[in-house]
Design an enzyme around this catalytic site. Sequence first.
Site, PDB file in Angstrom:
ATOM      1  CG  ASN A  48      -8.975  -8.264   3.391  1.00 34.74           C
ATOM      2  OD1 ASN A  48      -9.673  -8.050   4.380  1.00 34.74           O
ATOM      3  ND2 ASN A  48      -8.154  -9.295   3.314  1.00 34.74           N
ATOM      4  N   GLY A  56      -7.985 -19.441  14.851  1.00 34.32           N
ATOM      5  CA  GLY A  56      -8.659 -18.181  15.207  1.00 34.32           C
ATOM      6  C   GLY A  56      -9.126 -17.400  13.982  1.00 34.32           C
ATOM      7  CB  THR A  86       7.383  -3.875  13.471  1.00 33.70           C
ATOM      8  OG1 THR A  86       8.736  -4.262  13.243  1.00 33.70           O
ATOM      9  CG2 THR A  86       6.951  -2.927  12.378  1.00 33.70           C
ATOM     10  CG  ASP A 128     -10.085 -22.427   9.094  1.00 34.94           C
ATOM     11  OD1 ASP A 128      -9.550 -21.552   8.382  1.00 34.94           O
ATOM     12  OD2 ASP A 128     -11.254 -22.338   9.520  1.00 34.94           O
ATOM     13  NE  ARG A 129      -4.875 -16.573   8.443  1.00 33.23           N
ATOM     14  CZ  ARG A 129      -4.988 -15.497   7.655  1.00 33.23           C
ATOM     15  NH1 ARG A 129      -5.948 -14.610   7.861  1.00 33.23           N
ATOM     16  NH2 ARG A 129      -4.155 -15.305   6.657  1.00 33.23           N
ATOM     17  CB  ILE A 164      -0.951  -0.001   1.217  1.00 34.58           C
ATOM     18  CG1 ILE A 164      -1.847  -1.244   1.190  1.00 34.58           C
ATOM     19  CG2 ILE A 164      -1.807   1.261   1.238  1.00 34.58           C
ATOM     20  CD1 ILE A 164      -2.664  -1.461   2.453  1.00 34.58           C
ATOM     21  CE1 TYR A 204      -1.314  -6.347  10.590  1.00 35.43           C
ATOM     22  CE2 TYR A 204      -3.566  -7.131  10.313  1.00 35.43           C
ATOM     23  CZ  TYR A 204      -2.576  -6.199  10.037  1.00 35.43           C
ATOM     24  OH  TYR A 204      -2.855  -5.120   9.222  1.00 35.43           O
ATOM     25  CB  SER A 205      -6.218  -7.950  14.594  1.00 37.20           C
ATOM     26  OG  SER A 205      -6.490  -9.140  15.274  1.00 37.20           O
ATOM     27  CE  LYS A 220      -1.966  -1.724  11.654  1.00 31.95           C
ATOM     28  NZ  LYS A 220      -0.900  -0.844  11.052  1.00 31.95           N
ATOM     29  CB  THR A 249      -6.185  -3.457   9.732  1.00 38.81           C
ATOM     30  OG1 THR A 249      -6.979  -4.538   9.259  1.00 38.81           O
ATOM     31  CG2 THR A 249      -5.740  -3.788  11.154  1.00 38.81           C
ATOM     32  CG  ASP A 250     -11.204  -4.755   7.993  1.00 40.60           C
ATOM     33  OD1 ASP A 250     -10.107  -5.327   8.171  1.00 40.60           O
ATOM     34  OD2 ASP A 250     -12.001  -5.083   7.080  1.00 40.60           O
ATOM     35  CD  GLU A 251      -7.029  -8.775   9.697  1.00 39.19           C
ATOM     36  OE1 GLU A 251      -6.504  -9.398  10.625  1.00 39.19           O
ATOM     37  OE2 GLU A 251      -6.858  -9.052   8.496  1.00 39.19           O
TER      38      GLU A 251
HETATM   39  P1  NAD Z   1       3.401  -4.645   3.547  1.00 42.61           P
HETATM   40  O1  NAD Z   1       3.762  -5.789   4.443  1.00 42.61           O
HETATM   41  O2  NAD Z   1       3.253  -4.886   2.088  1.00 42.61           O
HETATM   42  O3  NAD Z   1       4.494  -3.488   3.712  1.00 42.61           O
HETATM   43  C1  NAD Z   1       5.005  -3.104   4.952  1.00 42.61           C
HETATM   44  C2  NAD Z   1       6.220  -2.204   4.701  1.00 42.61           C
HETATM   45  O4  NAD Z   1       6.720  -1.782   5.982  1.00 42.61           O
HETATM   46  C3  NAD Z   1       7.374  -2.912   3.978  1.00 42.61           C
HETATM   47  O5  NAD Z   1       7.899  -2.080   2.973  1.00 42.61           O
HETATM   48  C4  NAD Z   1       8.392  -3.139   5.080  1.00 42.61           C
HETATM   49  O6  NAD Z   1       9.737  -3.165   4.614  1.00 42.61           O
HETATM   50  C5  NAD Z   1       8.125  -1.957   6.008  1.00 42.61           C
HETATM   51  N1  NAD Z   1       8.534  -2.216   7.387  1.00 42.61           N
HETATM   52  C6  NAD Z   1       8.216  -3.303   8.145  1.00 42.61           C
HETATM   53  N2  NAD Z   1       8.787  -3.199   9.367  1.00 42.61           N
HETATM   54  C7  NAD Z   1       9.461  -2.011   9.376  1.00 42.61           C
HETATM   55  C8  NAD Z   1      10.225  -1.335  10.352  1.00 42.61           C
HETATM   56  N3  NAD Z   1      10.436  -1.870  11.567  1.00 42.61           N
HETATM   57  N4  NAD Z   1      10.760  -0.123  10.050  1.00 42.61           N
HETATM   58  C9  NAD Z   1      10.555   0.421   8.816  1.00 42.61           C
HETATM   59  N5  NAD Z   1       9.848  -0.194   7.844  1.00 42.61           N
HETATM   60  C10 NAD Z   1       9.293  -1.394   8.121  1.00 42.61           C
HETATM   61  O7  NAD Z   1       2.104  -4.029   4.179  1.00 42.61           O
HETATM   62  P2  NAD Z   1       0.794  -3.431   3.465  1.00 42.61           P
HETATM   63  O8  NAD Z   1      -0.121  -4.531   3.142  1.00 42.61           O
HETATM   64  O9  NAD Z   1       1.205  -2.476   2.419  1.00 42.61           O
HETATM   65  O10 NAD Z   1       0.161  -2.624   4.694  1.00 42.61           O
HETATM   66  C11 NAD Z   1       0.583  -1.302   4.996  1.00 42.61           C
HETATM   67  C12 NAD Z   1      -0.170  -0.797   6.212  1.00 42.61           C
HETATM   68  O11 NAD Z   1      -1.567  -0.821   5.957  1.00 42.61           O
HETATM   69  C13 NAD Z   1       0.025  -1.657   7.464  1.00 42.61           C
HETATM   70  O12 NAD Z   1       0.097  -0.789   8.569  1.00 42.61           O
HETATM   71  C14 NAD Z   1      -1.200  -2.541   7.518  1.00 42.61           C
HETATM   72  O13 NAD Z   1      -1.499  -2.893   8.847  1.00 42.61           O
HETATM   73  C15 NAD Z   1      -2.242  -1.599   6.946  1.00 42.61           C
HETATM   74  N6  NAD Z   1      -3.385  -2.254   6.268  1.00 42.61           N
HETATM   75  C16 NAD Z   1      -3.164  -3.198   5.291  1.00 42.61           C
HETATM   76  C17 NAD Z   1      -4.258  -3.733   4.615  1.00 42.61           C
HETATM   77  C18 NAD Z   1      -4.074  -4.761   3.510  1.00 42.61           C
HETATM   78  O14 NAD Z   1      -5.065  -5.289   3.016  1.00 42.61           O
HETATM   79  N7  NAD Z   1      -2.863  -5.070   3.060  1.00 42.61           N
HETATM   80  C19 NAD Z   1      -5.555  -3.323   4.947  1.00 42.61           C
HETATM   81  C20 NAD Z   1      -5.737  -2.384   5.955  1.00 42.61           C
HETATM   82  C21 NAD Z   1      -4.637  -1.833   6.592  1.00 42.61           C
HETATM   83  O1  DAU Z   2      -8.717  -6.729   6.607  1.00 41.42           O
HETATM   84  C1  DAU Z   2      -7.517  -6.040   6.396  1.00 41.42           C
HETATM   85  C2  DAU Z   2      -6.365  -7.008   6.493  1.00 41.42           C
HETATM   86  O2  DAU Z   2      -6.413  -7.821   5.327  1.00 41.42           O
HETATM   87  C3  DAU Z   2      -5.002  -6.326   6.617  1.00 41.42           C
HETATM   88  O3  DAU Z   2      -4.959  -5.600   7.806  1.00 41.42           O
HETATM   89  C4  DAU Z   2      -3.870  -7.358   6.587  1.00 41.42           C
HETATM   90  O4  DAU Z   2      -2.619  -6.699   6.606  1.00 41.42           O
HETATM   91  C5  DAU Z   2      -4.007  -8.169   5.320  1.00 41.42           C
HETATM   92  O5  DAU Z   2      -3.012  -9.180   5.295  1.00 41.42           O
HETATM   93  C6  DAU Z   2      -5.397  -8.794   5.206  1.00 41.42           C
HETATM   94  O6  DAU Z   2      -5.594  -9.836   6.206  1.00 41.42           O
HETATM   95  P1  DAU Z   2      -6.324 -11.213   5.831  1.00 41.42           P
HETATM   96  O7  DAU Z   2      -5.928 -12.241   6.808  1.00 41.42           O
HETATM   97  O8  DAU Z   2      -7.773 -10.987   5.589  1.00 41.42           O
HETATM   98  O9  DAU Z   2      -5.627 -11.461   4.394  1.00 41.42           O
HETATM   99  P2  DAU Z   2      -5.022 -12.776   3.701  1.00 41.42           P
HETATM  100  O10 DAU Z   2      -4.710 -12.399   2.283  1.00 41.42           O
HETATM  101  O11 DAU Z   2      -3.941 -13.404   4.506  1.00 41.42           O
HETATM  102  O12 DAU Z   2      -6.256 -13.768   3.695  1.00 41.42           O
HETATM  103  C7  DAU Z   2      -7.508 -13.415   3.122  1.00 41.42           C
HETATM  104  C8  DAU Z   2      -8.478 -14.539   3.393  1.00 41.42           C
HETATM  105  O13 DAU Z   2      -8.067 -15.697   2.642  1.00 41.42           O
HETATM  106  C9  DAU Z   2      -8.502 -15.000   4.833  1.00 41.42           C
HETATM  107  O14 DAU Z   2      -9.834 -15.387   5.179  1.00 41.42           O
HETATM  108  C10 DAU Z   2      -7.594 -16.221   4.871  1.00 41.42           C
HETATM  109  C11 DAU Z   2      -7.794 -16.817   3.492  1.00 41.42           C
HETATM  110  N1  DAU Z   2      -6.604 -17.504   2.912  1.00 41.42           N
HETATM  111  C12 DAU Z   2      -5.432 -16.853   2.900  1.00 41.42           C
HETATM  112  C13 DAU Z   2      -4.307 -17.439   2.360  1.00 41.42           C
HETATM  113  C14 DAU Z   2      -2.961 -16.722   2.363  1.00 41.42           C
HETATM  114  C15 DAU Z   2      -6.752 -18.765   2.346  1.00 41.42           C
HETATM  115  O15 DAU Z   2      -7.854 -19.352   2.336  1.00 41.42           O
HETATM  116  N2  DAU Z   2      -5.645 -19.356   1.798  1.00 41.42           N
HETATM  117  C16 DAU Z   2      -4.419 -18.746   1.794  1.00 41.42           C
HETATM  118  O16 DAU Z   2      -3.439 -19.349   1.298  1.00 41.42           O
END
Ligand code: NAD
Ligand code: DAU
Length: 343
Positions: A184, A288, A100, A285-286, A12, A155-156, A159, A130-132
């Site tokens: 997501n 939790g 972190t 399943d994952r 992001i 994770y959640s 956050k 995040t919504d989590e």
């Molecule tokens: P990502 O894992 O793709 O990227 C995280 C970045 O943070 C990486 O570039 C990593 O190198 C950097 N980083 C990690 N630890 C660090 C540290 N200690 N110091 C400096 N840099 C560090 O994550 P993302 O999916 O892009 O998510 C970005 C943010 O948005 C996060 O805070 C996440 O919780 C939030 N978020 C993500 C989603 C999603 O669906 N991916 C949804 C809602 C919120």
């Molecule tokens: O809701 C926002 C969150 O969405 C962000 O805060 C997180 O950073 C981001 O990773 C994401 O979390 P999820 O756990 O929802 O995302 P993930 O892509 O890991 O999984 C999405 C759904 O798919 C979840 O219900 C688990 C399932 N899954 C995931 C993987 C990796 C599978 O069924 N198989 C898989 O291999």
Amino acid sequence: MTILITGGAGFIGSHVVRLFVRKYPQYRIVNLDALTYAGNLANLRDVEQADNYIFERGDIRQQDIVSALFQQYNFDGVIHLAAESHVDRSIANPLAFVETNVLGTVNLLNVARQFWGNEPAGKRFYHISTDEVYGSLGEEGFFTEETPYDPRSPYSASKASSDHFVRAYFHTFGLPVVLSNCSNNYGPCQFPEKLIPLMINNIRENKPLPVYGEGKNTRDWLWVADHAAAIDLIFHQGKAGETYNIGGNNEWKNLDLVEKLCDIMDDLLGRPAGASRQLITFVKDRPGHDLRYAIDASKIRRELGWEPTIQFEEGFRQTAQWYIDNTEWLKQVLSGDYQKRDV
Ligand code: NAD
Ligand code: DAU
């Protein structure tokens, strides 16, 4: 205006950096990223030469590094995205998430407070969450900004903890913070450990598609550039101390989503209809595993006029096409070569 964006080399963050660098040539954008496994400078190749962009490699947990950057650049704002972001990794190693997501965030808050302490007017500390943090929904209902926190994965929980600290610095120290909690995201440059890029890659390679449990868990998917646009609006127009929920109003059960992806990939790769669905495999399943997330985004629509721009069908196709067109990016990530980089 000089803005510190943390985690700008991630999924992001790279879209946020690109938007700000291009849309605001008069701003100076400093991207602080530790380049963990999730950080990839290839995500920013198209903006890395821009005059208003600076990359700094460093860890948000290190007080001396963050202080030196505040000293050097005199930041007007922080957009904080750096985090450990993958739920499965948080189950394997919760402490890394505390370090972190919690300690790193508190370190940033401390330094911002120290530098802005006496004159916080016009400054802004924007924490991306995040919504989590709201927990897991049943078949009905939506998360609003008033939903009580109920995090259920490491994770959640990390956050949620960081969100609480950010609000505490607003109430206790008057730090001008703003927060958002998003659903997501999907789109280009997402690390292929997350559901959508993992499935796209496995379909390409004719590997099994691991669906957790029965595939009934539901997520609300948002096109990543729409999240970046919401971040732009909230950074500039959000009210200090407030939280904004961001979501796509676009719920999919995991199994339905994987089947949809299979059909799109069959079409794009010229495979017979239904071929990729044969790869679907149900796995353990994952632990939790939250059943359902769904965001009520009416506050940001009403107050800031934000709307998602891309419908899922179109966004999904564009994402699948991006991974097909960018095999070199994917190859570098999967081989680990992207980490052998010159910074
Ligand atoms: P990502 O894992 O793709 O990227 C995280 C970045 O943070 C990486 O570039 C990593 O190198 C950097 N980083 C990690 N630890 C660090 C540290 N200690 N110091 C400096 N840099 C560090 O994550 P993302 O999916 O892009 O998510 C970005 C943010 O948005 C996060 O805070 C996440 O919780 C939030 N978020 C993500 C989603 C999603 O669906 N991916 C949804 C809602 C919120
Ligand atoms: O809701 C926002 C969150 O969405 C962000 O805060 C997180 O950073 C981001 O990773 C994401 O979390 P999820 O756990 O929802 O995302 P993930 O892509 O890991 O999984 C999405 C759904 O798919 C979840 O219900 C688990 C399932 N899954 C995931 C993987 C990796 C599978 O069924 N198989 C898989 O291999």
